[in-house]
Design a protein around this motif. Structure first.
Motif: not given
Length: 438
Positions: A111-121
């Motif tokens: 959830y924190v990484t937008g369903r895993g899409r924000d790898v940089r985060l």
């Protein structure tokens, strides 16, 4: 006015004088700063600050490599969508083989990484995990005061593989080890019940035969028996077991056999192409069940020897540990302040298991990497000089950075493990430290 300004300048420089004086003294005596454990706090603080910049630089300058992150996200997404049957949960690298603790932690990351899409985060979050892990490890070394401060440079800034495991691969192993070091710190603080709960939480993150947590169990059991005896140890372990049942309850209610077989499949076969430690063996031997049984037998035998002759330095037999401490013939002080004994027992227990693991993959390096300096400086073996210890650290790092592994890299890794194991067995410093308790 000029004279007054000059006086003002002298007065303003006054508070800085002690600081500059201290810095000049440290610079003149830099050899002590590097070699005396009393300067551990100063050196580790400087290295930790440097690591912040190193992690940011690596995240932005070194390419991220996708291996398991997308699979993790697919697996927890299945749970989020309402699938609680473990046999139906899978990612692009295969079925879900991680216990419930993994699911809950990586659901938060999902959830924190937008369903895993924000790898940089995600990389920045794992950089935080890395920095927290270093703080926990440095605290252990600070409280044991056994390793010269210069060694910590090799333990953090100089390790490419460890940075890769944390922030370029986003494996789950670092998360497990971070929680494990929380538990070790709690043990050092004398908080045994809370520490055991954290230990069990980490156990839930262990995957199948990933022994990075289970390998600490024999040492922890020994410490609990020494501290409390059998009857008073059972409630602490039972409480932790109850917590773990509660965590896995949604999956146990749906398909208990499927959950247990997938989460704790200790017989899962490893692929020869990924092994770091057994490359010099023929593949048929590597896959042989007889070979696995032989390693298990050697592992248990070595644990028994260390339990009898290295961990237990009391005047009573090992069976006396089953009694309440107040009923033993020879009582000894509590372990609360004995940081060396606790750390020595837990770290050697884990290392013995690593030596006899039936396969080590590249991400498994984090299982014991941060304990290696302590192990190397725990034995009073005069021939194992500082230069040789540093050389062993370098050779171990080189072996883990050789990809794919070769016959020579695997052989070198085993040779280094053997030297460390022998130094722990024949070294007398640990025995002296344990004997001081009597």
């Amino acid at each position: 006015m000029a004279a007054g300004a000059g006086v003002a300048r002298k007065k303003s420089a006054g508070p800085l004088s002690p600081i500059w004086g201290t810095l000049r003294a440290l610079w003149k005596d830099k050899q002590r700063v590097l070699f005396e454990p009393e300067y551990t706090l100063l050196v580790t603080a400087a290295l930790w600050i440097a690591e912040i910049g190193i992690n940011i630089w690596v995240i932005h300058r070194v390419a991220y490599t996708e291996i398991d992150w997308n699979a993790y996200m697919d697996e927890v997404e299945g749970v989020i969508n309402g699938t609680y049957d473990y046999t139906q949960l899978k990612g692009d690298t295969g079925p879900l083989v991680y216990p419930a603790g993994f699911v809950y932690i990586f659901t938060v990351l999902y959830y924190v990484t937008g369903r895993g899409r924000d790898v940089r985060l995600g990389q920045y979050l794992f950089a935080v995990f890395y920095l927290v892990t270093l703080l926990l490890v440095f605290r252990i070394y600070l409280r044991t005061s056994k390793v010269p401060p210069f060694v910590f440079f090799f333990m953090c800034c100089a390790s490419y593989r460890i940075h890769s495991i944390f922030i370029l691969r986003l494996f789950n192993d670092p998360v497990a080890m971070m929680l494990l070091f929380v538990a070790v710190n709690l043990f050092l603080d004398g908080r045994w019940t809370l520490g055991c709960c954290f230990y069990r939480q980490v156990l839930r993150l262990a995957v199948s035969v990933k022994m990075n947590v289970l390998l600490f169990a024999p040492g922890l059991l020994f410490l609990l028996l020494c501290e409390f005896g059998l009857l008073r140890s059972i409630p602490r372990l039972s409480l932790c077991a109850a917590i773990q049942v509660a965590l896995g309850l949604p999956f146990l209610l749906e398909n208990p056999l499927g959950y247990m077989s997938r989460s704790f499949d200790l017989g899962r076969q490893f692929l020869f192409e990924w092994t770091v430690n057994w490359r010099f063996l023929p593949e048929e031997i590597f896959l042989s069940r007889y070979f696995h049984l032989a390693l298990l037998g050697a592992h248990l035998s070595m644990l028994l020897l260390f339990t009898l002759y290295r961990w237990n330095r009391s005047q009573e037999s090992i069976f006396a540990l089953l009694k309440d401490p107040a009923q033993r013939k020879h009582t000894s002080p509590k372990f609360t302040a004995d940081h060396i004994l606790i750390t020595y027992t837990l770290f050697t227990s884990n290392f013995i298991g690593v030596c006899f693991s039936r396969s080590l993959h590249y991400q498994f390096y984090v299982w014991y990497f941060h304990t290696l300096p302590y192990l190397l400086w725990s034995g009073r073996v005069t021939k194992l000089a500082t230069l040789l210890r540093v050389l062993i650290l370098g050779l171990v790092e080189l072996s883990w950075n050789t990809y794919p592994s070769t016959v020579y890299s695997s052989a070198v890794l085993h040779a280094c493990h053997l030297i460390i194991l022998l130094s722990l067995w024949y070294g007398e410093e640990a025995a002296v430290d344990l004997h001081k308790r009597k």
